[in-house]
Write an enzyme that holds these catalytic residues in place. Structure first.
Site, short mmCIF file in Angstrom:
data_model
loop_
_atom_site.label_atom_id
_atom_site.label_comp_id
_atom_site.label_asym_id
_atom_site.label_seq_id
_atom_site.Cartn_x
_atom_site.Cartn_y
_atom_site.Cartn_z
N GLY A 131 0.76 -1.24 0.00
CA GLY A 131 0.00 0.00 0.00
C GLY A 131 0.79 1.29 0.00
N TRP B 163 2.11 2.94 -2.60
CA TRP B 163 1.64 3.84 -3.65
C TRP B 163 0.27 4.41 -3.30
CZ3 TRP B 163 3.00 2.96 -9.47
CH2 TRP B 163 4.39 2.85 -9.60
N ASP C 271 -5.85 -5.51 -4.87
CA ASP C 271 -4.79 -6.51 -4.81
C ASP C 271 -5.36 -7.83 -4.31
OD1 ASP C 271 -1.44 -6.16 -4.74
OD2 ASP C 271 -2.22 -7.96 -3.78
N ASP D 57 -8.89 -10.91 -7.46
CA ASP D 57 -8.13 -11.13 -8.70
C ASP D 57 -8.54 -10.11 -9.74
OD1 ASP D 57 -6.92 -12.09 -10.99
OD2 ASP D 57 -7.43 -14.19 -10.60
N ASP E 4 2.14 -1.10 -9.89
CA ASP E 4 3.49 -1.48 -9.46
C ASP E 4 3.54 -2.98 -9.16
OD1 ASP E 4 6.18 -0.70 -8.86
OD2 ASP E 4 5.73 -0.86 -6.72
N LYS F 295 4.91 -0.95 -13.99
CA LYS F 295 6.23 -1.55 -13.86
C LYS F 295 6.38 -2.71 -14.84
CE LYS F 295 7.24 -3.80 -9.97
NZ LYS F 295 7.62 -3.80 -8.56
#
Length: 205
Positions: A55, A57, A75, A94, A116, A156
């Protein structure tokens, strides 16, 4: 020469800074650097944070929204217990499931999508980069479907031969797309970031 495992387990400057400033992980400074360079976040934005646990970000986004706007954070794993905010909506599940996708869509559209997320690494670079590529493609799909016109995006990616292919996909969606490696990335890491700016209006060349 220290092993990669030792260098990752030893708290570096960024890890210590994150702890002092109340962030769950050092990764926050990568987003901070990206935003400083590209000006991605605006006060009052509605933001989607994909693969957000623990957490850092999400915390940075909440602190920099200026008291308005909203962060939708998603997440498979729960956020750190310190990550809280009146403007936070968290879904645990998911990102490929229809249920989660519907919930995300209902809270949009978004001014900014960030990701990320990293795959579970095996130590085999070929396998790890392939898994990273799948995550990047998923994030690009979300950006294409859920962003407002002129919205921004960063994701990312583990550096590999497919990076340029992902950028080409992003250039179809955004007015500008490029790679960027923040200084906060560990020197031995082969991760970098792809940044898309100003999502095109449908029909715009």
């Amino acid at each position: 020469m220290p092993s990669k495992q030792n260098s990752y387990s030893k708290p570096d400057f960024w890890s210590q800074k994150a702890f002092k400033e109340g962030y769950p992980a050092r990764s926050v400074y990568k987003l901070q650097e990206i935003d400083k360079k590209f000006g991605m976040l605006k006060k009052g934005d509605v933001v989607l944070d994909l693969g957000s646990a623990p957490g850092s970000w999400t915390t940075w986004l909440l602190r920099n929204l200026g008291g308005t706007g909203k962060v939708v954070s998603v997440d498979l794993n729960p956020l750190d217990s310190t990550v809280k905010g009146e403007n936070l909506v968290f879904f645990q599940g998911d990102l490929l499931s229809e249920e989660i996708r519907t919930k995300i869509q209902q809270n949009g559209p978004y001014d900014l999508v960030v990701c990320d997320a990293a795959p579970l690494t095996t130590g085999n670079r070929t396998v790890d980069t392939a898994r990273s590529k799948a995550l990047v493609e998923m994030a690009i799909w979300y950006a294409g479907q859920m962003l407002k016109p002129n919205g921004n995006f960063c994701v990312k990616i583990f550096q590999n031969g497919n990076q340029q292919k992902e950028l080409l996909k992003m250039k179809e969606i955004f007015a500008s797309a490029r790679g960027f490696k923040p200084e906060a990335c560990r020197s031995e890491s082969f991760e970098t970031y792809l940044v898309g700016l100003k999502k095109k209006v449908p029909g715009q060349p």
